[in-house]
Write a protein that holds these residues in place. Structure first.
Motif, PDB file in Angstrom:
ATOM      1  N   ASN A  71       9.571 -17.893  73.685  1.00 13.33           N
ATOM      2  CA  ASN A  71      10.000 -17.833  72.289  1.00 13.33           C
ATOM      3  C   ASN A  71       9.545 -16.531  71.655  1.00 13.33           C
ATOM      4  O   ASN A  71       8.354 -16.246  71.582  1.00 13.33           O
ATOM      5  CB  ASN A  71       9.431 -19.016  71.501  1.00 13.33           C
ATOM      6  CG  ASN A  71       9.931 -19.027  70.064  1.00 13.33           C
ATOM      7  OD1 ASN A  71      11.092 -18.714  69.797  1.00 13.33           O
ATOM      8  ND2 ASN A  71       9.062 -19.371  69.130  1.00 13.33           N
ATOM      9  N   THR A  72      10.484 -15.727  71.224  1.00 13.68           N
ATOM     10  CA  THR A  72      10.266 -14.450  70.526  1.00 13.68           C
ATOM     11  C   THR A  72       9.169 -13.596  71.158  1.00 13.68           C
ATOM     12  O   THR A  72       8.230 -13.173  70.484  1.00 13.68           O
ATOM     13  CB  THR A  72       9.963 -14.672  69.033  1.00 13.68           C
ATOM     14  OG1 THR A  72       8.794 -15.515  68.886  1.00 13.68           O
ATOM     15  CG2 THR A  72      11.142 -15.293  68.321  1.00 13.68           C
ATOM     16  N   PRO A  73       9.258 -13.299  72.460  1.00  8.50           N
ATOM     17  CA  PRO A  73       8.253 -12.404  73.050  1.00  8.50           C
ATOM     18  C   PRO A  73       8.339 -11.024  72.423  1.00  8.50           C
ATOM     19  O   PRO A  73       9.424 -10.512  72.165  1.00  8.50           O
ATOM     20  CB  PRO A  73       8.634 -12.382  74.534  1.00  8.50           C
ATOM     21  CG  PRO A  73      10.093 -12.722  74.555  1.00  8.50           C
ATOM     22  CD  PRO A  73      10.307 -13.678  73.418  1.00  8.50           C
ATOM     23  N   TRP A  74       7.192 -10.400  72.183  1.00  9.69           N
ATOM     24  CA  TRP A  74       7.164  -9.087  71.527  1.00  9.69           C
ATOM     25  C   TRP A  74       6.290  -8.108  72.320  1.00  9.69           C
ATOM     26  O   TRP A  74       6.790  -7.127  72.845  1.00  9.69           O
ATOM     27  CB  TRP A  74       6.670  -9.214  70.088  1.00  9.69           C
ATOM     28  CG  TRP A  74       7.257  -8.209  69.140  1.00  9.69           C
ATOM     29  CD1 TRP A  74       8.264  -8.412  68.255  1.00  9.69           C
ATOM     30  CD2 TRP A  74       6.879  -6.814  68.995  1.00  9.69           C
ATOM     31  NE1 TRP A  74       8.551  -7.253  67.564  1.00  9.69           N
ATOM     32  CE2 TRP A  74       7.715  -6.261  67.992  1.00  9.69           C
ATOM     33  CE3 TRP A  74       5.941  -6.008  69.602  1.00  9.69           C
ATOM     34  CZ2 TRP A  74       7.625  -4.927  67.604  1.00  9.69           C
ATOM     35  CZ3 TRP A  74       5.853  -4.662  69.217  1.00  9.69           C
ATOM     36  CH2 TRP A  74       6.676  -4.140  68.227  1.00  9.69           C
ATOM     37  N   GLY A  75       4.996  -8.363  72.400  1.00 11.11           N
ATOM     38  CA  GLY A  75       4.105  -7.479  73.143  1.00 11.11           C
ATOM     39  C   GLY A  75       3.879  -7.980  74.558  1.00 11.11           C
ATOM     40  O   GLY A  75       3.922  -9.183  74.821  1.00 11.11           O
ATOM     41  N   LEU A  76       3.608  -7.052  75.488  1.00 11.80           N
ATOM     42  CA  LEU A  76       3.366  -7.391  76.887  1.00 11.80           C
ATOM     43  C   LEU A  76       2.245  -6.511  77.408  1.00 11.80           C
ATOM     44  O   LEU A  76       2.278  -5.296  77.251  1.00 11.80           O
ATOM     45  CB  LEU A  76       4.638  -7.170  77.705  1.00 11.80           C
ATOM     46  CG  LEU A  76       4.607  -7.631  79.162  1.00 11.80           C
ATOM     47  CD1 LEU A  76       4.612  -9.149  79.239  1.00 11.80           C
ATOM     48  CD2 LEU A  76       5.803  -7.063  79.925  1.00 11.80           C
TER      49      LEU A  76
END
Length: 381
Positions: free
Chosen positions: A66-71
């Motif tokens: 759900n809504t991945p942003w940073g990795l």
């Protein structure tokens, strides 16, 4: 210019979502030869890279995020991924795709494009186990650090956040949000102008800037404006930061209606917004090394691999390759994965000629497909 600043300039020399203009997406695997729209820049510097590249999707690492942003890849294996709208950080086993929630980050305020955005590991992670995060709160955008203890029960593995840096303007749009540690050990953060255009040219504001600070949040030695964390200004909304193999900094930037940009960042320079969008004839503004119509890009994360910058595009729904010669593009940008996985948010080196790539179809602007959102492993050349 002081000796310290001169050294910093040599090290560094090398832009939000665009207010609801992003389009729908899909999802299928592909090997892509790419197309070549875009604006080339004159080559300069060292050897020219091949004009044509390739991208092969090796596999889907994880689905239903759900809504991945940073990795942030972990040194002992695994990927930390932040959820913008859940305000949580999870660990993904890159072999099995298993997801383990570390916990929620306290104080995150989710609204518009704000929430839990970029994450990065401390340079001393092997000993301090700190994870840094760029978060939106009720009052501002800020950077916090948290202890990650994998021995604790799932859902309770994050320590209380320590505020590293605060006071970055927040808005419904243009919150920036990418953070990264540079080869100099300093912490870099990209900020947006929150829709208040005047902040970008105001060097006393933290909005519409690239910031450079110590890991403790103090202005970094050698910054161009004295005791200020501001490294460069005149930005609309930067969401991508990456260094090449010569330790030069590049940044991607969202335009408004005309041009998105890839910029080579020089300390103290003015990148033009709101007086200039894309390339300008005014010599006071630092021109981008490549530019795209906003329908082709709306760029978020970038990474360096194989002599090129790789740029994830949201509205453009494609992965761009920009081959470099010094701090210029050596050939027209080349597009891959067009209309295949939908909106692409974050791209991170995975070692060698491979990248981790996340989709962004659950953020309210994409055409969500079964399995969204995903982390992909791709091989590039």
């Amino acid at each position: 210019m002081s000796a310290v600043l001169a050294a910093t300039a040599l090290l560094l020399a090398a832009g939000c979502s665009s207010g609801g203009k992003d389009g729908p997406g899909g999802g299928k695997s592909v090997t892509s030869g790419g197309t070549t729209p875009g604006s080339p820049s004159a080559p300069a510097g060292e050897g020219t890279r091949p004009a044509k590249g390739s991208v092969r999707v090796v596999r889907t690492v994880a689905e239903n995020l759900n809504t991945p942003w940073g990795l942030a890849p972990l040194p002992d294996g695994g990927l930390l991924v932040s959820s913008r709208n859940d305000g949580t950080i999870a660990r993904i086993d890159e072999k099995s795709g298993k997801k383990t929630e570390l916990g929620a980050v306290p104080g995150v305020s989710i609204a518009g494009e704000g929430g839990l955005l970029g994450i990065v590991l401390s340079p001393g992670y092997a000993s301090d186990h700190l994870v840094y995060a760029y978060i939106t709160t009720d009052s501002d955008n800020r950077i916090v650090s948290m202890l990650y203890d994998a021995k604790r029960p799932a859902g309770n593995q994050l320590g209380a956040p320590n505020t590293v840096f605060k006071g970055i303007p927040k808005g419904d749009f243009h919150n920036g949000g990418r953070i990264a540690f540079g080869p100099d050990g300093m912490l870099y953060a990209s900020t947006g102008e929150t829709g208040n255009r005047g902040l970008a040219q105001d060097r006393n504001s933290l909005g519409g800037k690239i910031l450079r600070m110590t890991p403790e949040g103090e202005p970094a030695p050698g910054n161009p404006f004295g005791e200020s964390p501001v490294l460069s200004y005149g930005h609309r909304n930067v969401q991508g930061l990456a260094w090449d193999d010569k330790q030069r900094l590049f940044a991607s930037e969202f335009g408004q209606d005309a041009w998105d940009e890839l910029n080579a960042i020089k300390p103290g320079d003015d990148y033009g917004w709101p007086e200039a969008e894309g390339k300008s004839s005014n010599p006071k503004y630092h021109n981008p090394i490549a530019q795209w119509h906003t329908s082709e890009a709306s760029p978020s994360g970038i990474a360096y691999a194989g002599g090129s910058i790789w740029m994830a595009s949201l509205r453009g729904e494609r992965l761009w390759r920009i081959p470099l010669k010094g701090t210029e593009a050596s050939a027209p940008p080349q597009a891959f994965l067009e209309d295949t996985y939908g909106r692409l948010r974050t791209v991170v080196p995975a070692g060698g000629n491979r990248l981790w790539l996340t989709t962004s179809n659950t953020d309210g602007r994409g055409g969500r497909s079964t399995g969204d959102d995903r982390i992909l492993e791709v091989e590039v050349s």
